[in-house]
Design a protein around this motif. Structure first.
Motif, short mmCIF file in Angstrom:
data_model
loop_
_atom_site.label_atom_id
_atom_site.label_comp_id
_atom_site.label_asym_id
_atom_site.label_seq_id
_atom_site.Cartn_x
_atom_site.Cartn_y
_atom_site.Cartn_z
N THR A 1 40.09 47.34 23.18
CA THR A 1 40.39 46.47 24.12
C THR A 1 41.95 46.14 23.76
OG1 THR A 1 39.72 44.63 22.76
CG2 THR A 1 38.53 45.14 24.80
N GLY A 2 42.69 45.61 24.65
CA GLY A 2 44.24 45.42 24.22
C GLY A 2 44.96 46.39 25.25
N CYS A 3 44.45 46.89 26.53
CA CYS A 3 45.19 47.64 27.19
C CYS A 3 44.92 47.36 28.71
CB CYS A 3 45.01 48.83 27.18
SG CYS A 3 46.07 49.81 28.04
N SER A 4 45.79 47.59 29.31
CA SER A 4 45.68 47.54 30.85
C SER A 4 45.35 48.93 31.40
CB SER A 4 46.92 46.88 31.75
OG SER A 4 47.38 48.00 32.16
N GLY A 5 45.33 49.03 32.42
CA GLY A 5 45.03 50.28 32.83
C GLY A 5 45.09 50.57 34.24
N SER A 6 44.40 51.52 34.97
CA SER A 6 44.77 51.96 36.23
C SER A 6 43.66 51.41 37.17
CB SER A 6 44.66 53.47 36.35
OG SER A 6 43.74 53.98 35.89
N GLY A 7 43.59 52.16 38.23
CA GLY A 7 42.25 51.79 39.12
C GLY A 7 42.77 50.90 40.16
N SER A 8 41.99 50.53 41.10
CA SER A 8 42.32 49.94 42.33
C SER A 8 42.00 48.32 42.24
CB SER A 8 41.35 50.48 43.46
OG SER A 8 39.92 49.89 43.18
N GLY B 1 48.68 47.42 33.42
CA GLY B 1 49.69 47.63 32.56
C GLY B 1 49.87 46.57 31.69
N SER B 2 49.00 46.04 30.98
CA SER B 2 49.19 45.14 30.06
C SER B 2 49.57 45.62 28.74
CB SER B 2 48.39 43.87 29.76
OG SER B 2 47.12 44.40 30.11
N THR B 3 48.97 46.70 28.32
CA THR B 3 49.24 47.52 26.83
C THR B 3 48.93 48.92 27.06
OG1 THR B 3 47.12 47.26 26.41
CG2 THR B 3 48.47 45.73 25.58
N PRO B 4 49.56 49.63 26.37
CA PRO B 4 49.66 51.25 26.42
C PRO B 4 48.69 51.99 25.47
CG PRO B 4 51.26 50.34 25.00
CD PRO B 4 50.73 49.27 25.41
N VAL B 5 47.40 51.52 26.00
CA VAL B 5 46.10 52.05 25.06
C VAL B 5 45.29 53.21 26.02
CG1 VAL B 5 44.26 51.50 23.76
CG2 VAL B 5 46.36 50.05 23.76
N ASN B 6 44.97 54.22 25.45
CA ASN B 6 43.89 55.19 26.34
C ASN B 6 42.58 55.48 25.55
OD1 ASN B 6 46.10 55.64 27.74
ND2 ASN B 6 46.32 57.76 27.49
N LEU B 7 41.63 55.30 26.22
CA LEU B 7 40.33 55.98 25.61
C LEU B 7 40.24 57.25 26.38
CD1 LEU B 7 37.91 55.32 24.01
CD2 LEU B 7 36.76 54.52 25.91
N VAL C 1 48.61 59.64 30.81
CA VAL C 1 49.57 58.52 31.05
C VAL C 1 49.34 57.78 32.12
CG1 VAL C 1 52.05 57.94 31.59
CG2 VAL C 1 51.58 59.58 29.42
N GLY C 2 48.93 56.41 31.89
CA GLY C 2 48.30 55.51 32.91
C GLY C 2 49.60 54.43 33.14
N PRO C 3 49.21 53.27 33.86
CA PRO C 3 50.13 52.39 34.15
C PRO C 3 50.54 51.51 32.88
CG PRO C 3 48.37 52.28 35.66
CD PRO C 3 47.92 53.30 34.80
N GLY C 4 49.78 51.66 31.84
CA GLY C 4 50.42 50.83 30.62
C GLY C 4 51.47 51.49 29.86
N LEU C 5 51.67 52.75 30.36
CA LEU C 5 52.90 53.38 29.63
C LEU C 5 54.04 53.73 30.47
CD1 LEU C 5 50.21 55.78 27.98
CD2 LEU C 5 52.28 54.97 26.66
N TRP C 6 54.04 53.26 31.66
CA TRP C 6 55.23 53.38 32.64
C TRP C 6 56.33 52.38 32.18
CZ3 TRP C 6 51.54 53.32 37.33
CH2 TRP C 6 50.74 54.57 37.37
N GLY C 7 57.24 52.58 31.23
CA GLY C 7 58.00 51.89 31.00
C GLY C 7 59.20 51.77 31.67
N TYR C 8 59.21 52.73 32.69
CA TYR C 8 60.45 52.64 33.52
C TYR C 8 60.14 53.73 34.70
CZ TYR C 8 60.61 56.91 30.72
OH TYR C 8 60.38 58.06 30.01
N ASP C 9 60.78 53.51 35.85
CA ASP C 9 60.59 54.27 37.07
C ASP C 9 59.12 54.39 37.26
OD1 ASP C 9 62.97 56.18 37.75
OD2 ASP C 9 63.21 55.93 35.66
N LYS C 10 58.67 53.20 37.53
CA LYS C 10 57.24 52.92 37.57
C LYS C 10 56.72 53.47 39.01
CE LYS C 10 56.79 48.90 34.48
NZ LYS C 10 55.99 47.63 34.68
#
Length: 553
Positions: free
Chosen positions: A23-30, A300-306, A351-360
């Motif tokens: 846990t600790g990350c946000s992500g993508s999805g609708s 997008g709350s954290t840059p973590v991937n599974l 690379v999902g929304p949690g890693l978009w630090g610019y040009d989102k």
């Protein structure tokens, strides 16, 4: 280079997976909604903390994550427990905001005088916790430790383009590079850029950072005691240089719960007053807490991937069509909803929304078309083309993590739909960490489950892990000259729009080649006692002196 982060499993993240991981990350999805309940707060995408503390308190007790710290040396190990605690003692040169913004800290200014030269102007009047003044020699020494093989810095890879680190004035340090490195400033916002007192570190030698010795740094807290297993105590540094960010709590104690039950009992009883990185499987129990509230982050709350990481250069899994078929049949939305209880989002790209630090907007436009439902028919066709029907792939997973046991079982069922047999091979949590450091340990496995993160959201860093020859989790020998060139160019691009275009092109190819198959992005999950406020609701706590912000309402 910005800080590349391997799947920090030196016996680490999944080694403690039965307690605090995934846990600790946000992500993508609708959907950006979170599990509902009387004690659950779903945060807005622009909310980065639980609030602002207005009162000092005598003491705070917080979870130190899934295991005790192995060292207080900021460079020894980059993993959740160390990065949760140490920034409060040894703060980085640059200040990281809850929104991931970088601003002056111990370095009052930082600028590239040319693409290969970075000049740091150091803040005057800063003292270490023992009262000694911070000097340019301390700063240069702290950064140079990343280059010393004897130190064994976990951030050494971030310094591959560093040519020299020199004191160039009474309050100035200059870093020169072998190639343009515009994103290196990001490194200075992590523990790679933490400043330690040179005299103390040299005097203590190998004992520096041990439970008996601790560290001497400039942060809002100073080391008091650590028993090495259950309790680590920090005391407020009342001579802290940044009076606007003086710590609210006189003492800050980190404790390390033995298991999930102990963590839940501690939080619901009030004996533990806060925690980051809470497993989504505990949401149901924490909803009924009367002592505090559990916050579930938004997209997008954290840059973590599974991810599923490919680990062999030969065999059935080395065929790109098989990897594509496996990815195509995974029902990511169902996994996020059922296994992760809504505490994660489907992930369709490394690379999902949690890693978009610019040009989102640019990243989202390239990402959205990949968000598709499973296509069993198309996946079967690819398996037929690869002549792989009936093939067996061995999948490794940590057997001590109930969520990942369930995930492995679901992946096996999904693969069976297209004629692929996943042979499940669970390893004890401590043994699982060896897969990320020992080629012999990986040999029996075609693929295994990984958790990757970066401290700060820089897209090309995550792509480097699996997409380049030197990538720390490129265990399958993946090599695509176009991807390599694009990512190399991205690392040298000072303009973020230019960097984004290069990364997006590289990701388009990575999404086809799939050396790593993305599954979900866990969301940020934070528990905080009702008496307190100020906790960050992003991954920024892994690089900032966040504990100073925790106080009364």
């Amino acid at each position: 280079m910005a800080p590349p982060r391997r799947s920090l499993f030196t016996g680490s993240c999944f080694a403690g997976a039965a307690l605090l991981v995934l846990t600790g990350c946000s992500g993508s999805g609708s959907s950006s909604s979170a599990p509902s309940g009387p004690a659950v707060s779903s945060i807005a995408t622009d909310q980065v903390s639980t609030g602002t503390a207005t009162k000092d308190v005598d003491a705070v007790t917080w979870s130190g994550d899934y295991r005790p710290l192995l060292s207080l040396d900021p460079l020894k190990l980059a993993d959740y427990p160390e990065e949760t605690v140490i920034p409060n003692l040894c703060e980085p040169l640059l200040r990281v905001g809850d929104d991931y913004s970088l601003s002056p800290g111990l370095a009052s200014s930082y600028s590239f005088t040319d693409p290969k030269t970075l000049v740091l102007k150091l803040r005057k009047g800063v003292t270490f916790s023992d009262g000694a003044p911070m000097t340019a020699e301390d700063v240069a020494y702290s950064l140079q430790r990343n280059l010393d093989p004897k130190v064994g810095s976990n951030y050494a890879f971030n310094f591959t383009t560093v040519k020299a680190i020199k004191v160039t004035g009474p309050s100035e340090v200059t870093i020169t590079f072998t190639a343009p490195s515009p994103t290196f400033t990001t490194t200075l916002g992590t523990l790679a850029g933490a400043v330690v007192e040179k005299k103390f570190a040299q005097a203590k030698s190998q004992a520096f950072g041990s439970p008996d010795t601790g560290v001497v740094c400039t942060g809002p807290y100073k080391f008091t005691s650590y028993d090495g297993s259950t309790k680590l105590v920090l005391t407020r540094n009342d001579s802290y240089w940044d009076t606007a960010h003086k710590a609210h709590a006189k003492t800050f104690t980190f404790v390390f719960a033995a298991d999930n039950s102990a963590l839940v009992n501690g939080l619901t009883s009030g004996q533990i007053e806060g925690a980051f990185n809470i497993p989504s499987g505990l949401l149901g129990q924490l909803r009924s807490a009367t002592t505090g509230k559990v916050y579930v982050g938004a997209e997008g709350s954290t840059p973590v991937n599974l991810d599923l990481l490919m680990s062999k250069e030969t065999g059935t899994g080395a065929d790109v069509r098989v990897r594509q078929a496996l990815s195509m049949v995974i029902d990511r939305q169902a996994i996020a909803k059922t296994i992760f209880k809504g505490g994660a989002d489907p992930l369709y790209k490394v690379v999902g929304p949690g890693l978009w630090g610019y040009d989102k907007d640019a990243f989202r436009a390239a990402y959205t078309p990949l968000a598709k439902q499973p296509d069993v028919a198309a996946a079967k066709s690819l398996v037929q083309q690869a002549n792989a029907k009936g093939a067996t792939l061995t999948l490794g997973y940590p057997s001590g993590n109930p969520q990942l046991v369930q995930l492995a079982t679901v992946l096996k069922q999904e693969a069976a739909q297209i004629g692929i047999t996943l042979k499940l091979d669970g390893l004890p949590n401590q043994q699982y960490g060896s897969l990320f450091s020992d080629p012999k340990a990986r040999r029996p496995f075609d693929l295994f489950i990984t958790l990757n993160y970066t401290e700060l959201p820089e897209p090309f860093v995550m792509d480097q892990l699996v997409g380049t020859k030197s990538g720390a989790t490129n265990f399958s020998g993946y090599a695509n000259p176009t991807v390599q060139q694009l990512l190399d160019r991205a690392g040298q691009a000072a303009d973020t729009a230019t960097r984004a275009k290069l990364v997006i092109k590289a990701e388009a190819q990575l999404a086809k080649d799939l050396p790593s198959i993305p599954i979900v992005q866990p969301r940020a999950i934070v528990f905080q006692n009702d008496k307190l406020t100020g906790a960050p609701l992003t991954f920024a706590y892994m690089a900032s002196p966040w504990a100073a912000s925790i106080g009364g309402k």
